[in-house]
Each structure stands twice: as C-alpha cells, then as structure tokens.
Design a protein around this motif. Structure first.
Motif, short mmCIF file in Angstrom:
data_model
loop_
_atom_site.label_atom_id
_atom_site.label_comp_id
_atom_site.label_asym_id
_atom_site.label_seq_id
_atom_site.Cartn_x
_atom_site.Cartn_y
_atom_site.Cartn_z
N ALA A 215 4.65 1.52 1.61
CA ALA A 215 5.82 1.93 0.79
C ALA A 215 6.66 2.95 1.25
CB ALA A 215 5.43 2.01 -0.78
N LEU A 216 5.78 4.20 1.62
CA LEU A 216 6.57 5.20 2.28
C LEU A 216 7.17 5.11 3.58
CD1 LEU A 216 3.71 7.87 1.64
CD2 LEU A 216 6.02 7.99 0.65
N ARG A 217 6.53 4.18 4.53
CA ARG A 217 7.32 3.79 5.54
C ARG A 217 8.53 3.10 5.35
NH1 ARG A 217 1.72 2.69 8.94
NH2 ARG A 217 1.44 4.47 9.64
N ARG A 218 8.49 2.40 4.13
CA ARG A 218 9.67 1.55 4.03
C ARG A 218 10.79 2.43 3.37
NH1 ARG A 218 10.79 -3.87 -0.20
NH2 ARG A 218 12.89 -3.52 -0.44
N PHE A 219 10.50 3.21 2.29
CA PHE A 219 11.43 4.03 1.85
C PHE A 219 11.82 5.39 2.30
CE2 PHE A 219 10.49 0.95 -1.86
CZ PHE A 219 11.72 0.25 -1.93
N GLY A 220 10.94 5.98 3.17
CA GLY A 220 10.88 7.16 3.43
C GLY A 220 10.41 8.18 2.49
N ARG A 221 10.98 9.11 1.87
CA ARG A 221 10.55 9.91 0.96
C ARG A 221 10.58 9.45 -0.37
NH1 ARG A 221 14.23 15.10 1.64
NH2 ARG A 221 13.00 15.47 3.40
N GLY B 255 0.91 -1.16 -0.09
CA GLY B 255 -0.07 -0.11 -0.18
C GLY B 255 1.03 1.06 -0.06
N VAL B 256 0.27 2.51 -0.32
CA VAL B 256 1.12 3.64 -0.22
C VAL B 256 1.64 4.04 0.99
CG1 VAL B 256 0.85 6.19 -0.72
CG2 VAL B 256 -0.52 4.51 -2.19
N LEU C 47 5.69 9.39 -9.00
CA LEU C 47 6.09 8.21 -9.94
C LEU C 47 6.58 7.05 -9.26
CD1 LEU C 47 6.19 7.42 -12.86
CD2 LEU C 47 8.34 8.28 -12.97
N GLU C 48 7.26 7.14 -8.23
CA GLU C 48 7.80 6.05 -7.40
C GLU C 48 6.72 5.12 -6.52
OE1 GLU C 48 12.46 6.84 -6.17
OE2 GLU C 48 10.89 8.40 -5.13
N VAL C 49 5.88 5.95 -6.23
CA VAL C 49 4.35 5.47 -5.52
C VAL C 49 3.78 4.79 -6.79
CG1 VAL C 49 2.41 5.90 -4.30
CG2 VAL C 49 4.30 7.24 -3.87
N GLU C 50 3.77 5.36 -7.70
CA GLU C 50 2.75 4.60 -8.78
C GLU C 50 3.45 3.15 -9.23
OE1 GLU C 50 2.60 7.26 -12.39
OE2 GLU C 50 2.38 8.86 -11.10
N GLN C 51 4.88 3.30 -9.36
CA GLN C 51 5.60 1.96 -9.81
C GLN C 51 5.53 0.95 -8.66
OE1 GLN C 51 7.15 0.76 -12.56
NE2 GLN C 51 6.75 2.71 -13.96
N VAL C 52 6.10 1.43 -7.40
CA VAL C 52 6.17 0.33 -6.46
C VAL C 52 4.73 -0.04 -6.01
CG1 VAL C 52 6.85 0.56 -4.15
CG2 VAL C 52 8.40 1.39 -5.43
N CYS C 53 3.79 0.80 -6.35
CA CYS C 53 2.33 0.23 -5.53
C CYS C 53 1.83 -0.15 -6.84
CB CYS C 53 1.81 1.24 -4.78
SG CYS C 53 2.64 1.74 -3.40
N ALA D 284 -4.75 10.53 -5.71
CA ALA D 284 -5.65 10.98 -4.85
C ALA D 284 -5.38 10.11 -3.33
CB ALA D 284 -6.85 9.94 -5.50
N GLU D 285 -4.70 8.99 -3.26
CA GLU D 285 -4.28 8.46 -2.30
C GLU D 285 -3.30 9.25 -1.19
OE1 GLU D 285 -4.39 5.68 0.92
OE2 GLU D 285 -5.90 6.23 -0.67
N LEU D 286 -2.37 9.88 -1.91
CA LEU D 286 -1.49 10.48 -1.35
C LEU D 286 -1.96 11.95 -0.77
CD1 LEU D 286 1.45 10.21 -4.17
CD2 LEU D 286 1.68 9.37 -1.56
N TRP D 287 -2.96 12.42 -1.50
CA TRP D 287 -3.56 13.77 -1.13
C TRP D 287 -4.69 13.58 0.29
CZ3 TRP D 287 -1.35 18.04 -1.19
CH2 TRP D 287 -0.45 18.42 -2.14
#
Length: 331
Positions: free
Chosen positions: A281-287, A277-278, A291-297, A306-309
C-alpha cells in the motif's frame, strides 16, 4: 499569481468549456468495439463499460477533506479502474484576512478535526505561516490536471500534506511550483499554466459547480455559507455518475458504507481482490497516515501500528512526525 479579488473571469464564474479541455457536459458512458470472429459470418458487438465517474468536490486546505482521505484511498483500492475521479476545486476561502479572528478559530478547528478523525494535522500553520487564501492552491491543482496522468491527485495530495501536516505556506507561485517539482510534473509547463487565463476559467467552472446546490441537499440542511457568494456544497462531496447519467451524491462527512453504496448504485463493481499488505500500500500511494493504512489494508489500529513500526525498524519505512500523529513513507 493573479489578483484573484479583481479577476473578472472568476467573478462571472465562467459557464462554457475552456478551449475543449474542460468539458462540462456528460461524456459518452459506453464505448463499442466491433470484433469479427475468424471463420464466423457475423459480427459481435463487444461493449466495454466506461468507469463510473466520481466528481469529488473539495479544497486542498479543507480539514474534513483531509479526514476523508482514508476512505477515498480505500475506494481506489477496492474499486480499482471501476471508478474514475475528477477533483473539483470548490474554493474554500477567497480571503481569510477579511474575517477578523479567523486564524485562531481555524487553529482550534483543525485540532478538533484531528481529534475526531484521528488523521494527523498540524494546526500551527495558522500561527506560524497562515495562508491568505485557498484560491491559489485550487488553481495550482487545475494547472496540475493539465498534464498529470492521474488527474492531478498526486499534486493535490502533496499540497494537502504540505498545508495540513507540514506547515507549508502554499498560497503563492514559487511554493506551488516547488510542489509541482516534488510531484514529478513538468515545472515550466506548470508555471505557464498557473499564470494562464485558461486555468482561471477552469477554476471558475469548478467554483460554479460547487455553488450549484441541489434542492434535496438544501432541504437536508447541508448547504454551507460560501462567505458572500451564496451557498455551496459541503466539502468533501462525492457525486457518482453511472452509465445512465443518474447522479448518486454523498454530501459532507460520510461513512465508507455510504460512499461504497453510492458507488455501487451508480454501477461500480469492487475488484474482489484481497487487501494489500502494508508495504504494498505504501509503495502504491507513497506517504500514508496510520488510519489510511488501517482502512486500505483492513487492519485494526494495533496491528497496523505494529507492522508499521516493524517496517520502520527494518528501515523499509520512514516515520514522519506530525504534531498530532504520524505519516509513513516507503524508504
């Protein structure tokens, strides 16, 4: 910081390993463990495969390497422990000031990369705080690798973001030491390492690797001018090495399918898990960039945004404005 232009160790591009900590030859690719089954009269040999090694040639200030970060992070997630990265510092520029007019060109080039890649970049670094050389940042990554348990990736990423997104002038000792503090490294050990001859030699070994261009790469027209020191490999380049020692290289800009194909050809196996999940992923990688969120998730851009905001509105994620886009970090 060493005077790089007159340092003999870099000039001769050291060929030998450095005090046992920087192997240049191939490591053993299989380790054997003997297990005796209780009550049995035989010993079975259980073999544990060592991960496929990935030699990733790059430079902290390389804009195309920054553009490839979404693919690198997707590889990390999809293949897990099946891949083991080594970050090879290729030395993008020894002295920018030796090339008249290079800073305006770099500003325009970074804008082009931002537009083509969709990764956030702030090219005003080259107007407000231009660095003179990328060599100090490369050496700093080598110093981080001496103590980091992630091979220096967190430090490399921190320096990348500082240069390409945050307009930080990271080409002298104190700013690079501060980046080490932010990356959770032992600052005093880092400072001593950064000034050591061993780190200069380790960087020299990396420079030599980056300037060893296979005939097939040269024939494909992918060799790049190394500005007075012959040709070099394009950045980024990823070389996947399997248990048979065969090298599967992906040189220069590439798609995820090309990288994945090289990894699998070398023997790496995807973990087969569902994409994170978003927030996970952020907790794993930090910042992370959008586009990274799109690729990883594995999300399309509208859903990722939408999910980030939504997470930002719930104060679980903090948006960080960059000139051409956004970075996101967990709160």
């Amino acid at each position: 910081m060493h005077e790089l232009d007159r340092h003999r160790a870099l000039e001769r591009l050291v060929e030998r390993p450095v005090d046992g900590r920087h192997p240049t030859g191939a490591d053993l690719l299989l380790e054997s463990e003997a297990a005796v089954q209780e009550g049995a009269d035989h010993v079975s040999s259980i073999f544990r495969a060592v991960p496929v090694r990935v030699r990733y040639l790059t430079d902290p200030a390389c804009s195309w390497s920054w553009a490839a970060e979404p693919l690198v992070r997707r590889l990390m997630v999809e293949f897990g422990d099946s891949l083991e990265f080594t970050w090879v510092m290729g030395g993008l520029a020894r002295d920018y000031t030796a090339a008249p007019g290079v800073y305006p060109w770099l500003l325009a080039h970074w804008l082009e990369v931002a537009g083509e890649s969709r990764m956030p970049i702030d090219p005003l670094l080259w107007k407000e705080a231009p660095i003179k050389s990328t060599y100090p940042a490369c050496m700093a990554v080598k110093a981080a690798q001496e103590q980091a348990d992630d091979g220096g990736y967190r430090y490399l990423r921190n320096v990348r973001e500082g240069l390409l997104c945050l307009r930080r002038k990271l080409d002298t000792t104190e700013p690079l030491v501060e980046a080490a503090r932010e990356s959770g490294l032992n600052v005093e050990r880092f400072r001593i390492g950064l000034q050591s001859h061993a780190i200069v030699e380790a960087f020299g070994v990396d420079l030599e690797e980056a300037r060893t261009v296979p005939d097939a790469v040269r024939a494909a027209g992918k060799a790049v001018d190394a500005h007075g020191s012959g040709d070099r490999l394009p950045f980024p380049s990823a070389v996947f090495i399997g248990d048979d020692g065969e090298r599967h290289g992906v040189y220069g800009q590439a798609s995820y399918d090309q990288l994945r194909g090289a990894a699998e050809s070398a023997g790496a196996k995807p973990v087969g898990a569902e994409p994170p999940g978003v927030l996970e992923a952020l907790r794993r990688f930090g910042r992370m960039a959008t586009l990274e969120v799109e690729q990883v998730c594995r999300l399309p851009e509208p859903r990722a945004l939408a999910e980030l905001w939504r997470l930002a509105a719930d104060f679980e994620v903090k948006p960080v404005r960059v000139l051409t886009g956004w970075l996101w970090e967990p709160v």
